[in-house]
Design a protein around this motif. Sequence first.
Motif, short mmCIF file in Angstrom:
data_model
loop_
_atom_site.label_atom_id
_atom_site.label_comp_id
_atom_site.label_asym_id
_atom_site.label_seq_id
_atom_site.Cartn_x
_atom_site.Cartn_y
_atom_site.Cartn_z
N VAL A 199 0.91 -1.05 0.06
CA VAL A 199 -0.10 -0.17 -0.09
C VAL A 199 0.84 1.23 -0.16
CG1 VAL A 199 -1.89 1.25 1.16
CG2 VAL A 199 -1.74 -1.19 1.10
N SER A 200 0.61 2.03 -0.89
CA SER A 200 1.44 3.39 -0.98
C SER A 200 0.89 4.25 -0.21
CB SER A 200 1.43 3.91 -2.53
OG SER A 200 0.03 4.01 -2.97
N ALA A 201 1.78 5.35 0.07
CA ALA A 201 0.85 6.45 0.93
C ALA A 201 0.38 6.26 2.31
CB ALA A 201 0.26 7.45 0.13
N LEU A 202 0.62 5.39 2.98
CA LEU A 202 0.22 4.53 3.95
C LEU A 202 0.25 5.58 5.16
CD1 LEU A 202 -0.82 2.03 5.22
CD2 LEU A 202 1.27 1.44 5.97
N THR A 203 -0.93 5.88 5.85
CA THR A 203 -0.81 6.93 6.96
C THR A 203 -1.98 6.26 8.13
OG1 THR A 203 -3.11 8.28 5.95
CG2 THR A 203 -0.54 8.88 5.58
#
Length: 545
Positions: free
Chosen positions: A507-511
């Motif tokens: 998962v990209s841009a995980l926050t």
Amino acid sequence: MSDLLLESEAKTLKPSCNTCAKTGGSEVETKRTFAFAFGCRTCWKTWRWCTPSNYATAKAARPDCPQCNSNKEVYFIPSQVTKKKAEKRQRPGMLDDPQHDPSRYDTLDVEKTLVGVKRTKREELAKKEEDFIFTSLEDPSFATVSRMEGTYKQQRVRQKKFLKRFGEMKTGSNPQKTSELKTGRVIPRSEYDKKLKYKVDVKGTTYPKMNASAPTVVTDVRIIPRSSTWDYRELGPNSFLRRLSSILYMIHFGVDDRALYKKGSEDHKKASKAFKSDDEKYKPVEVQAMWAGNSLYLSTNNHLFSELLLEALQTKTTVQALVADINLGSGGTYKSLPRNFTSDHVDKVKEYQQAIVTNTESAYRSYFLFQWTYVFQQLREAVEFTNISSVTIKRSGTHYDSWTIAPGDKALTANRVFVVLPETDTPSKGLFVNKEVHAEELFYPILMELDAKGRLTEQSPAFVGGVKTACFTCALVLNAASTRLQKKLILPTDAYGHYWENSGKHVSALTFTPNTQTLVFSDNTTSHNVYDTEMPWSPKSPDHK
């Protein structure tokens, strides 16, 4: 007046003469014969009926079907479908698409069909004093709408009976609104920071975890009792998939000879060691199922388990036959383990097994008929599908939204059972290694492919259901799919579990949003070391029997 007119043509008329108004009343009494259309769910014939009664009286009286000689399954077809009525019929989960395409209400004028009746004197039409059958309606378009109306009203009757018996959904029982739960005990992440000594760095921030093989605590946690039950009345297909996943989850493909030897003996110790090794090797960790494009998809967190599951399904030829041959205490070829299910939950799984083996409508709980009844029927047919194969997901890029279906598997034909496999064997670039990808993540490229082919609609959406709530990042993947598909994807819950690095790497841009809550279940709600995210079982008997 004795001419024939439509129910909608009946107008309230007031006398224009003051004298008549005083002596004859405030309204003119009309003596016309009204024309109505009605159908019968027993024979699915549609009839044009003429009666001196008004619509409300006629609807309450309901004539006998001239073919079945009974009014038990007779229903009236409205002469005009208003916008409000159309919206009720077009609500997802009520009518199948395309067999019962609700938009057809807009293309057929019921009144126009009824206007075809010649305005003849009532005395000339029949000798009966009160009412009579005029003729059957054989028009194919009208018959289609008639069948839709009959199916819709049958579903409404089911829902009203269900609500009368069980009432409205109780607060805190809706699996789609678990984020609104006020029960259980909330533990802030800061408390885990103090109590859990093992730490891990995730994108530059340190988070706590119980040990190296445990998930990472990235949010607050709400712990609720395992005895909680969720109300699946609006999520029948998801519940069906959850039941099936729970049964398959208990299969043990490895050796287990512990029962052959006396506990404490050397042979028992050796058998226990072999069992433990095999269990670690073949344990599925999670099983998820998806119904999409009229096919059943099965996915797990363990590639080896998935391969053996595919082999077992092809050997037994149907899902139903495999389920019947799992030994849950009453015999069967395939061994089973309770995993981390409680004894109550294992008993429920036995009930699930019996329902699928019997596979009659009455074998399942009544909540399956509350909504999405036609999908429930499709799923019952799916466990008897004999076309079983695999579909392979290729890691075309690092993140899940760039994955593709392997060449040769793109057909995704209907009426099949697919075991979803990640392209694996070696850790080479473009391949997955065992247990590196979670079950739900593998569904994403399939959903996108089916949607691109127009195989998903609001009336026939995709459904997902599994043993556990999705982990933190799997929930992100499913929610991303839901954002794209909208009402063409029905998810089982808005709850999610902890963060796992193996799924998180895709998962990209995980926050991690502050003040959100991971939902976990436990018999001991005072414990901190709880990571169990198995979905609560179905309503207990006598609930929704």
